[in-house]
Design a protein around this motif. Structure first.
Motif, PDB file in Angstrom:
ATOM      1  N   LEU A 164      -6.968  55.490  13.101  1.00  0.00           N
ATOM      2  CA  LEU A 164      -7.840  54.370  12.731  1.00  0.00           C
ATOM      3  C   LEU A 164      -9.299  54.791  12.560  1.00  0.00           C
ATOM      4  CD1 LEU A 164      -6.836  51.208  14.818  1.00  0.00           C
ATOM      5  CD2 LEU A 164      -6.748  51.506  12.344  1.00  0.00           C
ATOM      6  N   TYR A 165      -9.770  55.699  13.405  1.00  0.00           N
ATOM      7  CA  TYR A 165     -11.195  56.031  13.423  1.00  0.00           C
ATOM      8  C   TYR A 165     -11.478  57.509  13.171  1.00  0.00           C
ATOM      9  CZ  TYR A 165     -11.251  51.457  15.649  1.00  0.00           C
ATOM     10  OH  TYR A 165     -11.075  50.113  15.922  1.00  0.00           O
ATOM     11  N   GLY A 166     -10.463  58.274  12.874  1.00  0.00           N
ATOM     12  CA  GLY A 166     -10.656  59.701  12.636  1.00  0.00           C
ATOM     13  C   GLY A 166      -9.591  60.209  11.685  1.00  0.00           C
ATOM     14  N   THR A 167      -8.908  61.259  12.095  1.00  0.00           N
ATOM     15  CA  THR A 167      -7.868  61.874  11.274  1.00  0.00           C
ATOM     16  C   THR A 167      -6.538  61.756  11.990  1.00  0.00           C
ATOM     17  OG1 THR A 167      -9.515  63.443  10.452  1.00  0.00           O
ATOM     18  CG2 THR A 167      -7.200  63.992  10.075  1.00  0.00           C
ATOM     19  N   ALA A 168      -5.520  61.282  11.287  1.00  0.00           N
ATOM     20  CA  ALA A 168      -4.193  61.116  11.888  1.00  0.00           C
ATOM     21  C   ALA A 168      -3.645  62.452  12.370  1.00  0.00           C
ATOM     22  CB  ALA A 168      -3.241  60.487  10.879  1.00  0.00           C
ATOM     23  N   GLY A 169      -2.852  62.401  13.423  1.00  0.00           N
ATOM     24  CA  GLY A 169      -2.202  63.586  13.962  1.00  0.00           C
ATOM     25  C   GLY A 169      -0.923  63.189  14.659  1.00  0.00           C
ATOM     26  N   PRO A 170      -0.259  64.135  15.316  1.00  0.00           N
ATOM     27  CA  PRO A 170       1.003  63.807  15.999  1.00  0.00           C
ATOM     28  C   PRO A 170       0.849  62.705  17.049  1.00  0.00           C
ATOM     29  CG  PRO A 170       0.687  66.187  15.884  1.00  0.00           C
ATOM     30  CD  PRO A 170      -0.595  65.554  15.405  1.00  0.00           C
ATOM     31  N   ARG A 171      -0.305  62.690  17.736  1.00  0.00           N
ATOM     32  CA  ARG A 171      -0.581  61.623  18.701  1.00  0.00           C
ATOM     33  C   ARG A 171      -2.075  61.552  18.950  1.00  0.00           C
ATOM     34  NH1 ARG A 171      -0.029  61.728  25.014  1.00  0.00           N
ATOM     35  NH2 ARG A 171      -1.696  60.247  24.558  1.00  0.00           N
ATOM     36  N   LEU A 172      -2.516  60.392  19.423  1.00  0.00           N
ATOM     37  CA  LEU A 172      -3.899  60.207  19.837  1.00  0.00           C
ATOM     38  C   LEU A 172      -4.095  60.940  21.165  1.00  0.00           C
ATOM     39  CD1 LEU A 172      -6.612  58.555  19.427  1.00  0.00           C
ATOM     40  CD2 LEU A 172      -5.580  56.867  20.961  1.00  0.00           C
ATOM     41  N   LEU A 173      -5.072  61.829  21.220  1.00  0.00           N
ATOM     42  CA  LEU A 173      -5.316  62.584  22.455  1.00  0.00           C
ATOM     43  C   LEU A 173      -6.258  61.800  23.374  1.00  0.00           C
ATOM     44  CD1 LEU A 173      -5.448  66.316  21.293  1.00  0.00           C
ATOM     45  CD2 LEU A 173      -3.484  64.889  21.924  1.00  0.00           C
ATOM     46  N   LEU A 174      -5.724  60.677  23.866  1.00  0.00           N
ATOM     47  CA  LEU A 174      -6.441  59.799  24.798  1.00  0.00           C
ATOM     48  C   LEU A 174      -5.455  59.367  25.866  1.00  0.00           C
ATOM     49  CD1 LEU A 174      -8.962  58.141  25.606  1.00  0.00           C
ATOM     50  CD2 LEU A 174      -8.123  56.330  24.087  1.00  0.00           C
ATOM     51  N   HIS A 175      -5.813  59.618  27.130  1.00  0.00           N
ATOM     52  CA  HIS A 175      -4.890  59.372  28.249  1.00  0.00           C
ATOM     53  C   HIS A 175      -5.635  58.688  29.386  1.00  0.00           C
ATOM     54  CE1 HIS A 175      -1.404  60.114  30.810  1.00  0.00           C
ATOM     55  NE2 HIS A 175      -2.218  60.583  31.735  1.00  0.00           N
ATOM     56  N   ALA A 176      -5.073  57.571  29.866  1.00  0.00           N
ATOM     57  CA  ALA A 176      -5.624  56.880  31.041  1.00  0.00           C
ATOM     58  C   ALA A 176      -5.178  57.656  32.276  1.00  0.00           C
ATOM     59  CB  ALA A 176      -5.126  55.441  31.073  1.00  0.00           C
ATOM     60  N   GLN A 177      -6.032  58.535  32.755  1.00  0.00           N
ATOM     61  CA  GLN A 177      -5.660  59.470  33.813  1.00  0.00           C
ATOM     62  C   GLN A 177      -5.648  58.839  35.198  1.00  0.00           C
ATOM     63  OE1 GLN A 177      -8.622  62.369  34.799  1.00  0.00           O
ATOM     64  NE2 GLN A 177      -7.139  63.850  35.558  1.00  0.00           N
ATOM     65  N   ALA A 178      -6.593  57.951  35.467  1.00  0.00           N
ATOM     66  CA  ALA A 178      -6.707  57.400  36.821  1.00  0.00           C
ATOM     67  C   ALA A 178      -7.177  55.957  36.786  1.00  0.00           C
ATOM     68  CB  ALA A 178      -7.675  58.248  37.654  1.00  0.00           C
ATOM     69  N   LEU A 179      -6.752  55.222  37.796  1.00  0.00           N
ATOM     70  CA  LEU A 179      -7.134  53.822  37.930  1.00  0.00           C
ATOM     71  C   LEU A 179      -7.327  53.520  39.401  1.00  0.00           C
ATOM     72  CD1 LEU A 179      -7.253  51.089  36.186  1.00  0.00           C
ATOM     73  CD2 LEU A 179      -4.993  50.649  37.129  1.00  0.00           C
ATOM     74  N   GLN A 180      -8.483  52.963  39.743  1.00  0.00           N
ATOM     75  CA  GLN A 180      -8.712  52.486  41.111  1.00  0.00           C
ATOM     76  C   GLN A 180      -8.861  50.972  41.043  1.00  0.00           C
ATOM     77  OE1 GLN A 180     -11.426  54.545  43.866  1.00  0.00           O
ATOM     78  NE2 GLN A 180     -12.291  52.530  44.323  1.00  0.00           N
ATOM     79  N   VAL A 181      -8.046  50.278  41.832  1.00  0.00           N
ATOM     80  CA  VAL A 181      -8.005  48.818  41.756  1.00  0.00           C
ATOM     81  C   VAL A 181      -7.871  48.239  43.164  1.00  0.00           C
ATOM     82  CG1 VAL A 181      -5.497  48.891  41.375  1.00  0.00           C
ATOM     83  CG2 VAL A 181      -6.785  46.900  40.630  1.00  0.00           C
ATOM     84  N   PRO A 182      -8.532  47.117  43.459  1.00  0.00           N
ATOM     85  CA  PRO A 182      -8.331  46.489  44.767  1.00  0.00           C
ATOM     86  C   PRO A 182      -6.943  45.859  44.837  1.00  0.00           C
ATOM     87  CG  PRO A 182      -9.879  45.202  43.453  1.00  0.00           C
ATOM     88  CD  PRO A 182      -9.548  46.420  42.649  1.00  0.00           C
ATOM     89  N   HIS A 183      -6.263  46.086  45.954  1.00  0.00           N
ATOM     90  CA  HIS A 183      -4.921  45.521  46.105  1.00  0.00           C
ATOM     91  C   HIS A 183      -5.012  43.999  46.067  1.00  0.00           C
ATOM     92  CE1 HIS A 183      -0.984  44.540  47.719  1.00  0.00           C
ATOM     93  NE2 HIS A 183      -0.623  45.774  47.401  1.00  0.00           N
ATOM     94  N   PRO A 184      -4.119  43.340  45.291  1.00  0.00           N
ATOM     95  CA  PRO A 184      -4.229  41.881  45.157  1.00  0.00           C
ATOM     96  C   PRO A 184      -3.994  41.109  46.444  1.00  0.00           C
ATOM     97  CG  PRO A 184      -2.240  42.710  44.084  1.00  0.00           C
ATOM     98  CD  PRO A 184      -3.060  43.899  44.453  1.00  0.00           C
ATOM     99  N   ALA A 185      -3.346  41.716  47.433  1.00  0.00           N
ATOM    100  CA  ALA A 185      -3.084  40.992  48.682  1.00  0.00           C
ATOM    101  C   ALA A 185      -4.261  41.056  49.649  1.00  0.00           C
ATOM    102  CB  ALA A 185      -1.825  41.536  49.359  1.00  0.00           C
ATOM    103  N   ASP A 186      -4.846  42.253  49.801  1.00  0.00           N
ATOM    104  CA  ASP A 186      -5.881  42.402  50.835  1.00  0.00           C
ATOM    105  C   ASP A 186      -7.159  43.097  50.367  1.00  0.00           C
ATOM    106  OD1 ASP A 186      -5.111  45.051  50.610  1.00  0.00           O
ATOM    107  OD2 ASP A 186      -3.908  45.041  52.446  1.00  0.00           O
ATOM    108  N   GLY A 187      -7.224  43.472  49.091  1.00  0.00           N
ATOM    109  CA  GLY A 187      -8.451  44.051  48.559  1.00  0.00           C
ATOM    110  C   GLY A 187      -8.678  45.517  48.832  1.00  0.00           C
ATOM    111  N   ARG A 188      -7.759  46.173  49.564  1.00  0.00           N
ATOM    112  CA  ARG A 188      -7.993  47.597  49.838  1.00  0.00           C
ATOM    113  C   ARG A 188      -7.912  48.408  48.548  1.00  0.00           C
ATOM    114  NH1 ARG A 188      -2.625  46.800  51.068  1.00  0.00           N
ATOM    115  NH2 ARG A 188      -1.154  48.473  50.536  1.00  0.00           N
ATOM    116  N   ALA A 189      -8.715  49.461  48.477  1.00  0.00           N
ATOM    117  CA  ALA A 189      -8.782  50.270  47.263  1.00  0.00           C
ATOM    118  C   ALA A 189      -7.492  51.067  47.086  1.00  0.00           C
ATOM    119  CB  ALA A 189      -9.973  51.211  47.328  1.00  0.00           C
ATOM    120  N   MET A 190      -6.871  50.916  45.930  1.00  0.00           N
ATOM    121  CA  MET A 190      -5.659  51.648  45.589  1.00  0.00           C
ATOM    122  C   MET A 190      -5.998  52.580  44.430  1.00  0.00           C
ATOM    123  SD  MET A 190      -3.385  50.260  47.647  1.00  0.00           S
ATOM    124  CE  MET A 190      -1.757  50.597  46.973  1.00  0.00           C
ATOM    125  N   HIS A 191      -5.570  53.838  44.524  1.00  0.00           N
ATOM    126  CA  HIS A 191      -5.906  54.832  43.503  1.00  0.00           C
ATOM    127  C   HIS A 191      -4.626  55.431  42.946  1.00  0.00           C
ATOM    128  CE1 HIS A 191      -8.526  57.741  41.494  1.00  0.00           C
ATOM    129  NE2 HIS A 191      -7.565  58.614  41.738  1.00  0.00           N
TER     130      HIS A 191
END
Length: 198
Positions: A164-191
């Motif tokens: 869409l924004y560059g040159t097509a290839g076998p795959r987009l080299l973009l990866h969501a490597q990590a996510l830190q989110v508060p647990h929905p029950a008690d808010g503790r940080a989950m990684h």
């Protein structure tokens, strides 16, 4: 489909590239539908582009969906991506702050628009440079559609394989490597992390 984490409140999956997060207009197969076949109470909280791989979280039940949705809205969720971009990026780290809006005649493309765009902020850091390309760690502060892809194109360094924004290839080299989110029950940080596949 192997989950990265499952409990009574949340489900964390490793999304493959090329699979929609949620059903498309003409494509019912997606990660959400596959997850709901195994965990019927799984509900969508956020999205990853079809071409992007990596960590993706779903809520289990409406209270968890509300809690996680609020965490995303209040920017209590911290996301880290890895991308390989065209060219050698100057400098070792920086930020891109450019407002984005949908390009209506060319949906789903987004464009930088200083008059009507919504604020968007991305922090970046160089991980390495090789063969005329740069590997970056990206941390979006906002969560606009195609934010990382448009910001890097605007920087003059589109992501490798971006049809869409560059040159097509076998795959987009973009990866969501990590996510830190508060647990929905008690808010503790989950990684959670997913190994970069490129």
């Amino acid at each position: 489909m192997l989950p990265l984490y499952v409990d009574a409140q949340m489900l964390v999956l490793d999304k493959p590239p090329g699979l929609l997060s949620v059903p498309g207009r003409t494509e019912p197969d997606c990660l959400a539908t596959r997850a709901q076949a195994l965990w019927p109470d799984a509900l969508v909280v956020h999205r990853l582009d079809q071409a992007t791989s990596g960590v993706w979280v779903m809520a289990r039940g409406l209270p968890a969906q509300r809690a996680l949705g609020l965490a995303f809205e209040r920017r209590r969720v911290h996301k880290t991506y890895v991308a390989v971009v065209e060219g050698e990026v100057a400098g070792d780290a920086g930020s891109i702050e450019l407002p984005l809006i949908v390009d209506w005649p060319n949906r789903p493309r987004q464009v930088v628009d200083h008059d009507r765009g919504k604020p968007a902020l991305t922090h970046w850091r160089v991980l390495d440079r090789a063969d005329g390309r740069t590997r970056l760690q990206l941390q979006p502060v906002t969560g606009r559609s195609h934010q990382l892809r448009v910001h890097l194109q605007a920087l003059g360094h589109p992501i490798v394989g971006d049809d869409l924004y560059g040159t097509a290839g076998p795959r987009l080299l973009l990866h969501a490597q990590a996510l830190q989110v508060p647990h929905p029950a008690d808010g503790r940080a989950m990684h959670f992390e997913s190994p970069v596949p490129f």
